[in-house]
Design a protein around this motif. Structure first.
Motif, PDB file in Angstrom:
ATOM      1  N   GLU A 104     -27.345 -54.661 -29.232  1.00  0.00           N
ATOM      2  CA  GLU A 104     -28.293 -55.672 -29.691  1.00  0.00           C
ATOM      3  C   GLU A 104     -29.480 -55.656 -28.738  1.00  0.00           C
ATOM      4  O   GLU A 104     -29.404 -55.107 -27.638  1.00  0.00           O
ATOM      5  N   PHE A 105     -30.584 -56.223 -29.157  1.00  0.00           N
ATOM      6  CA  PHE A 105     -31.771 -56.268 -28.310  1.00  0.00           C
ATOM      7  C   PHE A 105     -31.535 -57.216 -27.134  1.00  0.00           C
ATOM      8  O   PHE A 105     -30.931 -58.277 -27.290  1.00  0.00           O
TER       9      PHE A 105
ATOM     10  N   SER B 139     -27.108 -45.537 -28.971  1.00  0.00           N
ATOM     11  CA  SER B 139     -26.502 -46.137 -30.154  1.00  0.00           C
ATOM     12  C   SER B 139     -27.531 -46.244 -31.292  1.00  0.00           C
ATOM     13  O   SER B 139     -28.226 -45.289 -31.589  1.00  0.00           O
ATOM     14  N   THR B 140     -27.672 -47.420 -31.880  1.00  0.00           N
ATOM     15  CA  THR B 140     -28.551 -47.591 -33.042  1.00  0.00           C
ATOM     16  C   THR B 140     -29.971 -48.014 -32.672  1.00  0.00           C
ATOM     17  O   THR B 140     -30.723 -48.467 -33.530  1.00  0.00           O
TER      18      THR B 140
ATOM     19  N   TYR C 159     -35.778 -49.516 -27.852  1.00  0.00           N
ATOM     20  CA  TYR C 159     -36.858 -50.365 -28.358  1.00  0.00           C
ATOM     21  C   TYR C 159     -37.091 -51.556 -27.423  1.00  0.00           C
ATOM     22  O   TYR C 159     -38.234 -51.981 -27.222  1.00  0.00           O
ATOM     23  N   THR C 160     -36.024 -52.087 -26.848  1.00  0.00           N
ATOM     24  CA  THR C 160     -36.170 -53.180 -25.882  1.00  0.00           C
ATOM     25  C   THR C 160     -36.986 -52.726 -24.677  1.00  0.00           C
ATOM     26  O   THR C 160     -37.895 -53.422 -24.220  1.00  0.00           O
TER      27      THR C 160
ATOM     28  N   SER D 267     -29.111 -59.291 -34.559  1.00  0.00           N
ATOM     29  CA  SER D 267     -29.451 -58.271 -33.571  1.00  0.00           C
ATOM     30  C   SER D 267     -30.706 -58.617 -32.780  1.00  0.00           C
ATOM     31  O   SER D 267     -30.809 -58.309 -31.596  1.00  0.00           O
ATOM     32  N   VAL D 268     -31.669 -59.266 -33.445  1.00  0.00           N
ATOM     33  CA  VAL D 268     -32.955 -59.550 -32.789  1.00  0.00           C
ATOM     34  C   VAL D 268     -33.008 -60.967 -32.213  1.00  0.00           C
ATOM     35  O   VAL D 268     -34.070 -61.429 -31.796  1.00  0.00           O
ATOM     36  N   ALA D 269     -31.856 -61.642 -32.152  1.00  0.00           N
ATOM     37  CA  ALA D 269     -31.833 -63.047 -31.729  1.00  0.00           C
ATOM     38  C   ALA D 269     -32.440 -63.266 -30.347  1.00  0.00           C
ATOM     39  O   ALA D 269     -33.071 -64.292 -30.089  1.00  0.00           O
ATOM     40  N   GLU D 270     -32.255 -62.299 -29.432  1.00  0.00           N
ATOM     41  CA  GLU D 270     -32.752 -62.456 -28.060  1.00  0.00           C
ATOM     42  C   GLU D 270     -34.169 -61.933 -27.870  1.00  0.00           C
ATOM     43  O   GLU D 270     -34.717 -62.034 -26.762  1.00  0.00           O
ATOM     44  N   VAL D 271     -34.770 -61.361 -28.909  1.00  0.00           N
ATOM     45  CA  VAL D 271     -36.141 -60.858 -28.780  1.00  0.00           C
ATOM     46  C   VAL D 271     -37.100 -62.048 -28.694  1.00  0.00           C
ATOM     47  O   VAL D 271     -37.088 -62.922 -29.565  1.00  0.00           O
ATOM     48  N   PRO D 272     -37.938 -62.114 -27.652  1.00  0.00           N
ATOM     49  CA  PRO D 272     -38.888 -63.224 -27.535  1.00  0.00           C
ATOM     50  C   PRO D 272     -39.773 -63.336 -28.778  1.00  0.00           C
ATOM     51  O   PRO D 272     -40.079 -62.335 -29.434  1.00  0.00           O
ATOM     52  N   THR D 273     -40.171 -64.549 -29.090  1.00  0.00           N
ATOM     53  CA  THR D 273     -40.932 -64.808 -30.322  1.00  0.00           C
ATOM     54  C   THR D 273     -42.185 -63.944 -30.422  1.00  0.00           C
ATOM     55  O   THR D 273     -42.480 -63.375 -31.483  1.00  0.00           O
ATOM     56  N   LEU D 274     -42.929 -63.824 -29.338  1.00  0.00           N
ATOM     57  CA  LEU D 274     -44.165 -63.038 -29.376  1.00  0.00           C
ATOM     58  C   LEU D 274     -43.894 -61.568 -29.688  1.00  0.00           C
ATOM     59  O   LEU D 274     -44.619 -60.951 -30.476  1.00  0.00           O
ATOM     60  N   GLU D 275     -42.851 -61.019 -29.087  1.00  0.00           N
ATOM     61  CA  GLU D 275     -42.493 -59.625 -29.353  1.00  0.00           C
ATOM     62  C   GLU D 275     -42.012 -59.448 -30.792  1.00  0.00           C
ATOM     63  O   GLU D 275     -42.307 -58.458 -31.448  1.00  0.00           O
ATOM     64  N   ARG D 276     -41.281 -60.438 -31.272  1.00  0.00           N
ATOM     65  CA  ARG D 276     -40.788 -60.345 -32.649  1.00  0.00           C
ATOM     66  C   ARG D 276     -41.965 -60.337 -33.627  1.00  0.00           C
ATOM     67  O   ARG D 276     -41.969 -59.588 -34.607  1.00  0.00           O
ATOM     68  N   GLN D 277     -42.952 -61.160 -33.352  1.00  0.00           N
ATOM     69  CA  GLN D 277     -44.130 -61.210 -34.223  1.00  0.00           C
ATOM     70  C   GLN D 277     -44.971 -59.940 -34.107  1.00  0.00           C
ATOM     71  O   GLN D 277     -45.544 -59.471 -35.092  1.00  0.00           O
ATOM     72  N   ARG D 278     -45.025 -59.386 -32.913  1.00  0.00           N
ATOM     73  CA  ARG D 278     -45.880 -58.231 -32.659  1.00  0.00           C
ATOM     74  C   ARG D 278     -45.273 -56.919 -33.156  1.00  0.00           C
ATOM     75  O   ARG D 278     -45.987 -56.055 -33.668  1.00  0.00           O
ATOM     76  N   PHE D 279     -43.964 -56.784 -33.034  1.00  0.00           N
ATOM     77  CA  PHE D 279     -43.340 -55.482 -33.251  1.00  0.00           C
ATOM     78  C   PHE D 279     -42.424 -55.382 -34.464  1.00  0.00           C
ATOM     79  O   PHE D 279     -41.907 -54.304 -34.757  1.00  0.00           O
ATOM     80  N   PHE D 280     -42.214 -56.469 -35.178  1.00  0.00           N
ATOM     81  CA  PHE D 280     -41.295 -56.442 -36.314  1.00  0.00           C
ATOM     82  C   PHE D 280     -41.943 -57.017 -37.575  1.00  0.00           C
ATOM     83  O   PHE D 280     -42.803 -57.885 -37.496  1.00  0.00           O
ATOM     84  N   THR D 281     -41.476 -56.518 -38.702  1.00  0.00           N
ATOM     85  CA  THR D 281     -41.828 -57.085 -39.997  1.00  0.00           C
ATOM     86  C   THR D 281     -40.550 -57.629 -40.621  1.00  0.00           C
ATOM     87  O   THR D 281     -39.551 -56.894 -40.740  1.00  0.00           O
ATOM     88  N   LYS D 282     -40.561 -58.907 -41.006  1.00  0.00           N
ATOM     89  CA  LYS D 282     -39.370 -59.513 -41.605  1.00  0.00           C
ATOM     90  C   LYS D 282     -39.367 -59.248 -43.104  1.00  0.00           C
ATOM     91  O   LYS D 282     -40.353 -59.490 -43.798  1.00  0.00           O
TER      92      LYS D 282
END
Length: 272
Positions: free
Chosen positions: A84-85, A118-119, A124-125, A163-178
């Motif tokens: 997980e991240f 792994s996956t 990515y982290t 999996s992305v629960a621990e990714v900081p909000t800013l990084e989640r917004q910057r690097f992921f598409t939901k």
């Protein structure tokens, strides 16, 4: 439950059956399962072959030899893909605040290797963390694993909300598409990672690496295999480079392998 019996003869046959299976798998795939802890590996293999209706390792190998899909399924199950991240976030904080600044002070183009990726969550982290210090265009992280199916998932970069629960909000917004219940890594972050198949126990390593991350992989290996890996990791690192291991993989005598402890689960290659 299959009862193996109590006679020495039956135990001997069971052991020979297992050893022959290990030898057959090594010849067919190049993977040496004898380097993994025997008790854990035998439990996993026995569970697998019982689910396929087999009564022995020999019978199971015959199935694997005849059916490529079954062989691929077997190889996928033999590798441990729990990830997980930002797994164990406290250790990642040490990497971000203490280890990376030291490494970057002398070199802005770090050579980073995620060994047993792994996956893909781990490399990515690291890429997201390094992006706080240097532009994405300056990043190139090698990520390797033995499991080709895991590597394909890593390249796709699609992850569950858990999996992305621990990714900081800013990084989640910057690097992921939901997309529905899933998060997809964007192309800019994907381009920072080079995914490659590699058998840690059998193949040579790159050299002059600044940071090697190998977490929750070595706990499945024999002590002899661990000794070999520590020596190979040390040879792969630059003087002053760092090996980052998992929370159950503390090296109790790091000097034996040419390391010194920089922080808990971080080992610096001793500069000669």
């Amino acid at each position: 439950m299959i009862l193996l019996g109590s006679s020495e003869e039956k135990r001997g046959k069971t052991m020979n059956d297992y050893e022959q299976f290990i030898a057959n798998i090594k010849r067919k795939t190049g993977i040496d399962l004898s380097q993994y802890k025997e008790a854990q590996m035998k439990r996993r293999l026995t569970s697998l072959y019982e689910k396929k209706g087999c009564q022995s390792f020999a019978e199971y190998f015959h199935l694997l030899n005849e059916d490529m899909n079954l062989l691929n399924e077997f190889l996928d199950r033999m590798t441990i893909n729990v990830s997980e991240f930002y797994r164990n976030p406290g250790r990642w904080k040490v990497l971000e605040k203490r280890i990376l600044p030291r490494l970057l002070a002398s070199n802005k183009k770090l050579k980073v290797w995620s060994a047993g990726c792994s996956t893909g969550e781990e490399p990515y982290t690291v890429a997201m963390m390094l992006s706080r210090y240097i532009p994405l265009t300056g990043l190139s992280i090698l990520a390797t694993d033995l499991d080709e199916n895991a590597l394909q998932k890593a390249k796709r970069g699609v992850y569950s909300e858990r999996s992305v629960a621990e990714v900081p909000t800013l990084e989640r917004q910057r690097f992921f598409t939901k997309e529905g219940e899933f998060y997809t890594v964007n192309e800019k972050l994907k381009r920072t990672i080079i995914f490659k198949k590699l058998d840690l126990l059998a193949e040579p390593f790159d050299t002059n690496v600044d940071l090697i991350i190998c977490r929750n992989v070595m706990i499945y290996f024999t002590e002899e295999a661990k000794d070999t890996l520590y020596q190979k990791f040390n040879a792969a690192l630059k003087p002053g480079g760092v090996l980052f291991v998992g929370s159950t993989e503390q090296i109790f005598n790091p000097k034996q392998y040419g390391f010194e402890t920089e922080d808990t689960f971080f080992y610096r290659k001793i500069e000669q």
